[in-house]
Design a protein around this motif. Structure first.
Motif, PDB file in Angstrom:
ATOM      1  N   ARG A 196       0.854  -1.248  -0.225  1.00 48.35           N
ATOM      2  CA  ARG A 196       0.234   0.095   0.090  1.00 48.35           C
ATOM      3  C   ARG A 196       0.833   1.264   0.146  1.00 48.35           C
ATOM      4  O   ARG A 196       1.786   1.453   1.010  1.00 48.35           O
ATOM      5  CB  ARG A 196      -1.031  -0.099   1.300  1.00 48.35           C
ATOM      6  N   TYR A 197       0.529   2.335  -0.952  1.00 52.11           N
ATOM      7  CA  TYR A 197       1.156   3.535  -0.981  1.00 52.11           C
ATOM      8  C   TYR A 197       0.461   4.348   0.034  1.00 52.11           C
ATOM      9  O   TYR A 197      -0.575   4.512   0.004  1.00 52.11           O
ATOM     10  CB  TYR A 197       1.262   3.888  -2.285  1.00 52.11           C
ATOM     11  N   SER A 198       1.458   5.105   0.852  1.00 56.41           N
ATOM     12  CA  SER A 198       0.945   5.906   1.743  1.00 56.41           C
ATOM     13  C   SER A 198       1.778   7.249   1.666  1.00 56.41           C
ATOM     14  O   SER A 198       3.095   7.304   1.783  1.00 56.41           O
ATOM     15  CB  SER A 198       0.847   5.431   3.315  1.00 56.41           C
ATOM     16  N   ASP A 199       1.305   8.493   1.969  1.00 56.86           N
ATOM     17  CA  ASP A 199       1.884   9.509   1.805  1.00 56.86           C
ATOM     18  C   ASP A 199       1.885  10.237   3.323  1.00 56.86           C
ATOM     19  O   ASP A 199       2.138  11.421   3.538  1.00 56.86           O
ATOM     20  CB  ASP A 199       1.666  10.690   0.969  1.00 56.86           C
ATOM     21  N   ASP A 200       1.093   9.459   4.316  1.00 58.43           N
ATOM     22  CA  ASP A 200       1.023   9.990   5.895  1.00 58.43           C
ATOM     23  C   ASP A 200       2.104   9.028   6.811  1.00 58.43           C
ATOM     24  O   ASP A 200       1.316   8.745   7.884  1.00 58.43           O
ATOM     25  CB  ASP A 200      -0.482   9.745   5.999  1.00 58.43           C
ATOM     26  N   ILE A 201       2.980   8.582   6.541  1.00 62.67           N
ATOM     27  CA  ILE A 201       3.855   7.841   7.307  1.00 62.67           C
ATOM     28  C   ILE A 201       4.780   8.851   8.134  1.00 62.67           C
ATOM     29  O   ILE A 201       5.280   9.798   7.647  1.00 62.67           O
ATOM     30  CB  ILE A 201       4.925   6.824   6.781  1.00 62.67           C
ATOM     31  N   PRO A 202       5.029   8.567   9.344  1.00 63.46           N
ATOM     32  CA  PRO A 202       5.584   9.646  10.477  1.00 63.46           C
ATOM     33  C   PRO A 202       7.229   9.385   9.900  1.00 63.46           C
ATOM     34  O   PRO A 202       7.762   8.645   9.549  1.00 63.46           O
ATOM     35  CB  PRO A 202       5.518   9.095  11.557  1.00 63.46           C
ATOM     36  N   VAL A 203       7.697  10.832   9.513  1.00 65.69           N
ATOM     37  CA  VAL A 203       9.164  10.857   9.247  1.00 65.69           C
ATOM     38  C   VAL A 203       9.928  10.469  10.619  1.00 65.69           C
ATOM     39  O   VAL A 203       9.515  10.713  11.713  1.00 65.69           O
ATOM     40  CB  VAL A 203       9.542  12.305   8.903  1.00 65.69           C
ATOM     41  N   PRO A 204      10.858   9.412  10.264  1.00 62.47           N
ATOM     42  CA  PRO A 204      11.577   8.991  11.657  1.00 62.47           C
ATOM     43  C   PRO A 204      12.332  10.083  12.216  1.00 62.47           C
ATOM     44  O   PRO A 204      12.829  10.968  11.347  1.00 62.47           O
ATOM     45  CB  PRO A 204      12.435   7.925  10.877  1.00 62.47           C
ATOM     46  N   THR A 205      12.651  10.064  13.390  1.00 63.52           N
ATOM     47  CA  THR A 205      13.148  10.969  14.032  1.00 63.52           C
ATOM     48  C   THR A 205      14.712  10.296  14.534  1.00 63.52           C
ATOM     49  O   THR A 205      14.749   9.178  15.125  1.00 63.52           O
ATOM     50  CB  THR A 205      12.384  11.446  15.228  1.00 63.52           C
ATOM     51  N   ILE A 206      15.485  11.279  14.990  1.00 64.34           N
ATOM     52  CA  ILE A 206      16.795  10.878  15.599  1.00 64.34           C
ATOM     53  C   ILE A 206      16.504  10.459  17.059  1.00 64.34           C
ATOM     54  O   ILE A 206      15.984  11.415  17.681  1.00 64.34           O
ATOM     55  CB  ILE A 206      17.722  11.929  15.162  1.00 64.34           C
ATOM     56  N   THR A 207      16.730   9.171  17.096  1.00 65.58           N
ATOM     57  CA  THR A 207      16.452   8.906  18.823  1.00 65.58           C
ATOM     58  C   THR A 207      17.740   8.351  19.471  1.00 65.58           C
ATOM     59  O   THR A 207      17.793   8.048  20.654  1.00 65.58           O
ATOM     60  CB  THR A 207      15.520   7.654  18.648  1.00 65.58           C
ATOM     61  N   SER A 208      18.976   8.450  18.645  1.00 60.77           N
ATOM     62  CA  SER A 208      19.997   7.992  19.311  1.00 60.77           C
ATOM     63  C   SER A 208      21.145   9.111  18.930  1.00 60.77           C
ATOM     64  O   SER A 208      21.182   9.499  17.669  1.00 60.77           O
ATOM     65  CB  SER A 208      20.553   6.574  18.905  1.00 60.77           C
ATOM     66  N   SER A 209      22.095   9.484  19.550  1.00 62.35           N
ATOM     67  CA  SER A 209      23.447  10.301  19.498  1.00 62.35           C
ATOM     68  C   SER A 209      23.982   9.742  18.262  1.00 62.35           C
ATOM     69  O   SER A 209      24.943  10.537  17.603  1.00 62.35           O
ATOM     70  CB  SER A 209      24.031  10.486  20.569  1.00 62.35           C
ATOM     71  N   SER A 210      24.058   8.467  17.870  1.00 64.89           N
ATOM     72  CA  SER A 210      24.952   7.961  16.892  1.00 64.89           C
ATOM     73  C   SER A 210      24.156   7.693  15.556  1.00 64.89           C
ATOM     74  O   SER A 210      24.479   7.143  14.589  1.00 64.89           O
ATOM     75  CB  SER A 210      25.524   6.445  17.245  1.00 64.89           C
ATOM     76  N   GLN A 211      22.898   8.031  15.552  1.00 66.53           N
ATOM     77  CA  GLN A 211      21.961   8.017  14.260  1.00 66.53           C
ATOM     78  C   GLN A 211      22.439   9.020  13.085  1.00 66.53           C
ATOM     79  O   GLN A 211      22.572  10.188  13.713  1.00 66.53           O
ATOM     80  CB  GLN A 211      20.506   7.890  14.635  1.00 66.53           C
ATOM     81  N   VAL A 212      22.098   8.796  11.988  1.00 60.57           N
ATOM     82  CA  VAL A 212      21.921   9.652  10.942  1.00 60.57           C
ATOM     83  C   VAL A 212      20.756   9.432  10.057  1.00 60.57           C
ATOM     84  O   VAL A 212      19.926   8.301  10.155  1.00 60.57           O
ATOM     85  CB  VAL A 212      23.006   9.252   9.928  1.00 60.57           C
ATOM     86  N   MET A 213      20.024  10.396   9.556  1.00 61.77           N
ATOM     87  CA  MET A 213      18.993  10.320   8.869  1.00 61.77           C
ATOM     88  C   MET A 213      19.346  10.380   7.220  1.00 61.77           C
ATOM     89  O   MET A 213      20.005  11.449   6.952  1.00 61.77           O
ATOM     90  CB  MET A 213      17.837  11.404   9.080  1.00 61.77           C
ATOM     91  N   ILE A 214      18.782   9.368   6.449  1.00 57.31           N
ATOM     92  CA  ILE A 214      19.147   9.559   4.987  1.00 57.31           C
ATOM     93  C   ILE A 214      18.107   9.780   4.261  1.00 57.31           C
ATOM     94  O   ILE A 214      16.783   9.075   4.436  1.00 57.31           O
ATOM     95  CB  ILE A 214      19.752   8.244   4.763  1.00 57.31           C
TER      96      ILE A 214
END
Length: 423
Positions: free
Chosen positions: A62-80
């Motif tokens: 299923r295609y959705s344009d209403d999925i929450p954008v992932p947030t940085i939850t760890s100091s070692s994470q990167v968002m791509i």
């Protein structure tokens, strides 16, 4: 080896990935900086993605344009910000529920006590894109870096606009590749590095003139394994269908056997024995492939087709682990006693530093991307259908950035229209 030792080793192999992602990238000194980001997504709280809300066939996508954008939850994470993703047979299997119990446990050991379904679930294991946000202790990446990575199967996947990973799971994208080309490599690279390196005992320093047999050599894993083994100096024999011979020879295979030929077994039997067999086919392959290894010389049979996840799905976590561990224990003992062969199961393991080495081989021209089909983001279901047809000749890649480019064009058009209206 006792059954207890076998079960412990089996579970350790499966969760080894967690510890491997905590390894510091060689030569990277740790530095500390404030949480940083780019304006590419700032203020965006929802994103587009292909999800499933239940396990099943292609109709559950299923295609959705209403999925929450992932947030940085760890100091070692990167968002791509995802530019391209690719599909693997694992994605088709996971769509149907394969490995759900074990992967849920791997994601959160305490989840065994709750009823969280994990839906909506985003599939997709490969990603090539651009860093847009970094945790406060990320030392090796900054927003704007072009990167590639494998998304572990226990995390939300890459068929989405954004995905979060730890910096130890991420690597700089090869400069010589486009995002579409780069997305075809990370998952198969991490799988082969684990299978040939950890389970098979091979590396660039000890593989010269080692004889390696790869079954199912024309798919994503096989085409990459051929190139890596050749880059390490090994002699490579491949089994595949006749119409894939040109492809695998072009990638460096020294000898090719048509698995459908009547004399396929005889051809393999007449060859010099092998040091390593990498089995990507499964079934009855091990019944004849183990006999092609050099006896009493440290030779290894590594199969990527293991019953671990399917048995935990069918029998439950505890009984499935016990049954799978018993199977592994029996085969290990039988093979080491009868002919001195080491019988191993190979598993995918996330490996950012390993991808650093692969990136160098790619930019040196020693490893090429093998892309069989490309699909726009709007046609993810068709991409799955293509993969399900089997007889792959490389990877199926999805252009996620196309959706983003379309959204940007629409935004610009709307802004222009508003300007005209105001004037």
């Amino acid at each position: 080896m006792s059954l207890v030792m076998a079960y412990t080793r089996l579970f350790h192999l499966f969760i080894r990935a967690k510890s491997s992602t905590q390894t510091q990238v060689a030569g990277g000194g740790r530095c500390f900086r404030k949480h940083v980001s780019t304006s590419a997504w700032r203020g965006q709280s929802r994103m587009s993605a292909w999800v499933i809300d239940q396990f099943g066939t292609n109709e559950v996508l299923r295609y959705s344009d209403d999925i929450p954008v992932p947030t940085i939850t760890s100091s070692s994470q990167v968002m791509i910000q995802v530019h391209a993703a690719s599909l693997n047979p694992l994605d088709v299997a996971m769509r149907g529920g394969y490995g759900a119990k074990m992967l849920k446990l791997r994601k959160d050991p305490f989840s065994i006590m709750d009823n969280d379904s994990g839906f909506p679930l985003i599939l997709g294991r490969d990603v090539s894109g651009v860093v847009v946000d970094c945790g406060s202790e990320v030392a090796h990446f900054v927003p704007g870096d072009e990167v590639w990575a494998t998304v572990p199967p226990w995390q939300q996947g890459s068929l989405a606009e954004f995905v979060n990973l730890t910096e130890f799971e991420v690597s700089y994208k090869p400069e010589s590749l486009s995002h579409m080309e780069a997305a075809s490599i990370p998952y198969v690279a991490s799988t082969v590095l684990s299978a040939l390196g950890i389970a098979g005992g091979l590396c660039r320093d000890n593989s010269f003139n080692k004889r390696v047999l790869i079954t199912g050599g024309s798919g994503g894993v096989g085409t990459f394994a051929i190139q890596l083994a050749k880059a390490w100096g090994a002699h490579v024999t491949v089994t595949c269908s006749q119409n894939a011979e040109g492809l695998v020879r072009g990638l460096g295979a020294d000898e090719v056997v048509d698995y459908a030929a009547e004399d396929a077994a005889d051809q393999l039997e007449t060859m010099e024995r092998f040091d390593v067999v990498l089995d990507g086919v499964g079934g009855d392959t091990e019944e004849w492939a183990v006999g092609l290894l050099k006896p009493w010389s440290g030779a290894k049979y590594v199969t990527l087709v293991t019953p671990l996840l399917s048995e935990t799905d069918t029998l439950g976590l505890l009984e499935g682990l016990i049954h799978a561990g018993s199977t592994l224990n029996t085969k290990v003992i039988q093979n080491i006693i009868s002919n001195g062969i080491f019988y191993r199961w190979g598993f995918y393991a996330p490996d950012g530093p390993g991808l650093d080495e692969i990136s160098k081989l790619v930019d040196a021209g020693k490893i090429l991307p093998v892309v069989e089909a490309q699909f726009p983001f709007s046609q993810v279901p068709q991409a799955f259908q293509k993969l399900e047809c089997g007889h792959a000749r490389g990877k199926t890649v999805v252009n996620v950035a196309e959706k983003q480019d379309g959204a940007e064009r629409e935004s610009h058009q709307n802004a222009a229209q508003e300007t005209v209206t105001q004037n």
